[in-house]
Design a protein around this motif. Sequence first.
Motif, PDB file in Angstrom:
ATOM      1  N   ASP A 190      -2.519  -4.233  -8.015  1.00 15.99           N
ATOM      2  CA  ASP A 190      -3.013  -5.733  -7.831  1.00 15.99           C
ATOM      3  C   ASP A 190      -1.417  -6.427  -7.643  1.00 15.99           C
ATOM      4  OD1 ASP A 190      -5.583  -5.752  -7.317  1.00 15.99           O
ATOM      5  OD2 ASP A 190      -5.952  -5.947  -9.655  1.00 15.99           O
ATOM      6  N   ALA A 191      -0.754  -6.163  -8.800  1.00 15.67           N
ATOM      7  CA  ALA A 191       0.717  -6.565  -9.009  1.00 15.67           C
ATOM      8  C   ALA A 191       1.373  -6.380  -7.775  1.00 15.67           C
ATOM      9  CB  ALA A 191       1.425  -6.289 -10.332  1.00 15.67           C
ATOM     10  N   LEU A 192       1.324  -5.063  -7.599  1.00 12.47           N
ATOM     11  CA  LEU A 192       2.193  -4.526  -6.373  1.00 12.47           C
ATOM     12  C   LEU A 192       2.182  -5.436  -5.181  1.00 12.47           C
ATOM     13  CD1 LEU A 192       2.432  -0.592  -6.723  1.00 12.47           C
ATOM     14  CD2 LEU A 192       4.463  -2.420  -7.246  1.00 12.47           C
ATOM     15  N   LEU A 193       0.938  -5.659  -4.854  1.00 14.92           N
ATOM     16  CA  LEU A 193       0.513  -6.420  -3.664  1.00 14.92           C
ATOM     17  C   LEU A 193       1.303  -7.952  -3.491  1.00 14.92           C
ATOM     18  CD1 LEU A 193      -3.379  -5.640  -2.742  1.00 14.92           C
ATOM     19  CD2 LEU A 193      -1.036  -5.296  -1.430  1.00 14.92           C
ATOM     20  N   THR A 194       1.455  -8.472  -4.625  1.00 20.34           N
ATOM     21  CA  THR A 194       2.134  -9.585  -4.631  1.00 20.34           C
ATOM     22  C   THR A 194       3.357  -9.470  -4.333  1.00 20.34           C
ATOM     23  OG1 THR A 194       2.562  -9.694  -7.210  1.00 20.34           O
ATOM     24  CG2 THR A 194       0.620 -10.386  -6.633  1.00 20.34           C
ATOM     25  N   PHE A 195       3.942  -8.388  -4.431  1.00 21.23           N
ATOM     26  CA  PHE A 195       5.634  -8.412  -3.844  1.00 21.23           C
ATOM     27  C   PHE A 195       5.753  -7.944  -2.407  1.00 21.23           C
ATOM     28  CE2 PHE A 195       5.381  -6.689  -8.393  1.00 21.23           C
ATOM     29  CZ  PHE A 195       5.567  -7.747  -9.102  1.00 21.23           C
ATOM     30  N   ALA A 196       4.516  -7.649  -1.888  1.00 21.58           N
ATOM     31  CA  ALA A 196       4.666  -7.139  -0.459  1.00 21.58           C
ATOM     32  C   ALA A 196       4.722  -8.225   0.625  1.00 21.58           C
ATOM     33  CB  ALA A 196       3.322  -6.341  -0.116  1.00 21.58           C
ATOM     34  N   ARG A 197       5.738  -8.190   1.586  1.00 20.89           N
ATOM     35  CA  ARG A 197       5.900  -9.009   2.482  1.00 20.89           C
ATOM     36  C   ARG A 197       4.962  -8.793   3.628  1.00 20.89           C
ATOM     37  NH1 ARG A 197       8.840 -13.307   0.642  1.00 20.89           N
ATOM     38  NH2 ARG A 197      10.996 -13.029   0.377  1.00 20.89           N
ATOM     39  N   PRO A 198       4.313  -9.912   4.450  1.00 20.83           N
ATOM     40  CA  PRO A 198       3.506  -9.608   5.589  1.00 20.83           C
ATOM     41  C   PRO A 198       4.425  -9.085   6.733  1.00 20.83           C
ATOM     42  CG  PRO A 198       3.948 -11.733   5.411  1.00 20.83           C
ATOM     43  CD  PRO A 198       4.317 -11.506   4.014  1.00 20.83           C
ATOM     44  N   CYS A 199       3.627  -8.378   7.464  1.00 18.15           N
ATOM     45  CA  CYS A 199       4.384  -8.026   8.822  1.00 18.15           C
ATOM     46  C   CYS A 199       5.055  -9.184   9.588  1.00 18.15           C
ATOM     47  CB  CYS A 199       3.574  -7.230   9.583  1.00 18.15           C
ATOM     48  SG  CYS A 199       2.744  -5.859   9.052  1.00 18.15           S
ATOM     49  N   GLY A 200       6.086  -8.897  10.187  1.00 17.16           N
ATOM     50  CA  GLY A 200       6.729 -10.019  10.884  1.00 17.16           C
ATOM     51  C   GLY A 200       7.723 -10.871  10.197  1.00 17.16           C
TER      52      GLY A 200
END
Length: 416
Positions: A190-200
């Motif tokens: 869950d924490a890792l997802l908060t660091f992910a940038r969306p595409c584009g």
Amino acid sequence: MTTARRRAAVLAASAVLAAAVVPAAAPAASAATSPPPSPPAAVTPSGLYGTTDPAYDGVWRQSLALLAQDTVGVRPAGKAVDWLTGQQCDSGAYPSYRADMSGPCDPKLPLDSNATAAAVQALVALGGQDTAVKKSVAWLKSVQNADGGWGYNPGGASDANSTSVVIGALAAAGEKPDAMVSKGGKSPYDALLTFARPCGGKDGGAFVFQPQQPGVVADSTAAAVIGAHGKGLVVTAGAKDPGGAVCKPATTARGAAHNGGAYLATALAKTGHLNAPPMPGATDTTVKPDVGNTADAVVALSAQGLTEQAEKSLGWLEQHAAAWAKESGPAAYAQLIFAAHATGTDPKDFGGTDLVAALNATGPAPQLTVTDTAREKQRDEKKDDTGVGVWWIVGAFFAASVGAGILLSGRRKSRP
């Protein structure tokens, strides 16, 4: 993470944490603004790999060196392992480095989640260190943040690199990171997802160090891709990613890992290497190739199953990384060995460089080298080859039975 970046990260994390600490904070969250002074290089402990000041990377580089040696079948020197275990505090945590190992850790010594996680991975691989590993794992669990992640120091905000290396340590120790739910009900993924940038857009698909502090995006992305797969510093190539280097909307850590791999593949496609922005305060502002993060990116792409996209970068490393590793020391050689291992490349002939011998030369001589191991295996195979033993006995008995005992005895005496 290279030594220079690790030094900057330690200073930044310690400064941020010190500013955030209030009198009512728990003891585990207190920290000095920087690690205590270390001995000069001339008196660096004999069990430690490398000769540069270990204040910021002593435990980190030692852990990577021992883990890399184990990966290629080298048995490290006993005093090298003892040095690492001697750095552990009673709580199970490791600092970046402590000069005095004669007593308990100084309560003001900053504790380092990254160093602790790296040490766990090394000690699990080496074996025989169950007590030390259990203590470190228990400490890591105790300092998990409410968002499911980990910060560089306990009490600090979660970041992609720290969360990822801790995931690797937990997995190596036999834990299930996805079941490691915080008091806030969040897992490390869950924490890792908060660091992910969306595409584009800028850095689309990448993982930032922290949402409000992007940092070196390639560094955090490589770490997070590996962490999202529940892997540690040592990986083998994953199944081929059918999505290739195309970013897609993601709602899971694995989906975000694909996007991270796509980001790295795109960033590497033109030249085969990443670039390093100047360090803060550096007088030389020239953008230069980032060898360390390129090596980490190759490992991440392999873990993601984008091995074809990693080939150009692997070739670039083979041609350009030797001088960097020689200057940077044991952790750098370890990073290259991990890249070689992830891609099935011979680390003893990495663009003409024997990475294993070079790493071994930065510290105490190992108990067994790769060549020694091979010879030992051959001796064991000969001992276990009962068929050959039987035929020698039969031959000797037959020779004796026909009166050739003297000749046989003479041959035995003539053998070296």
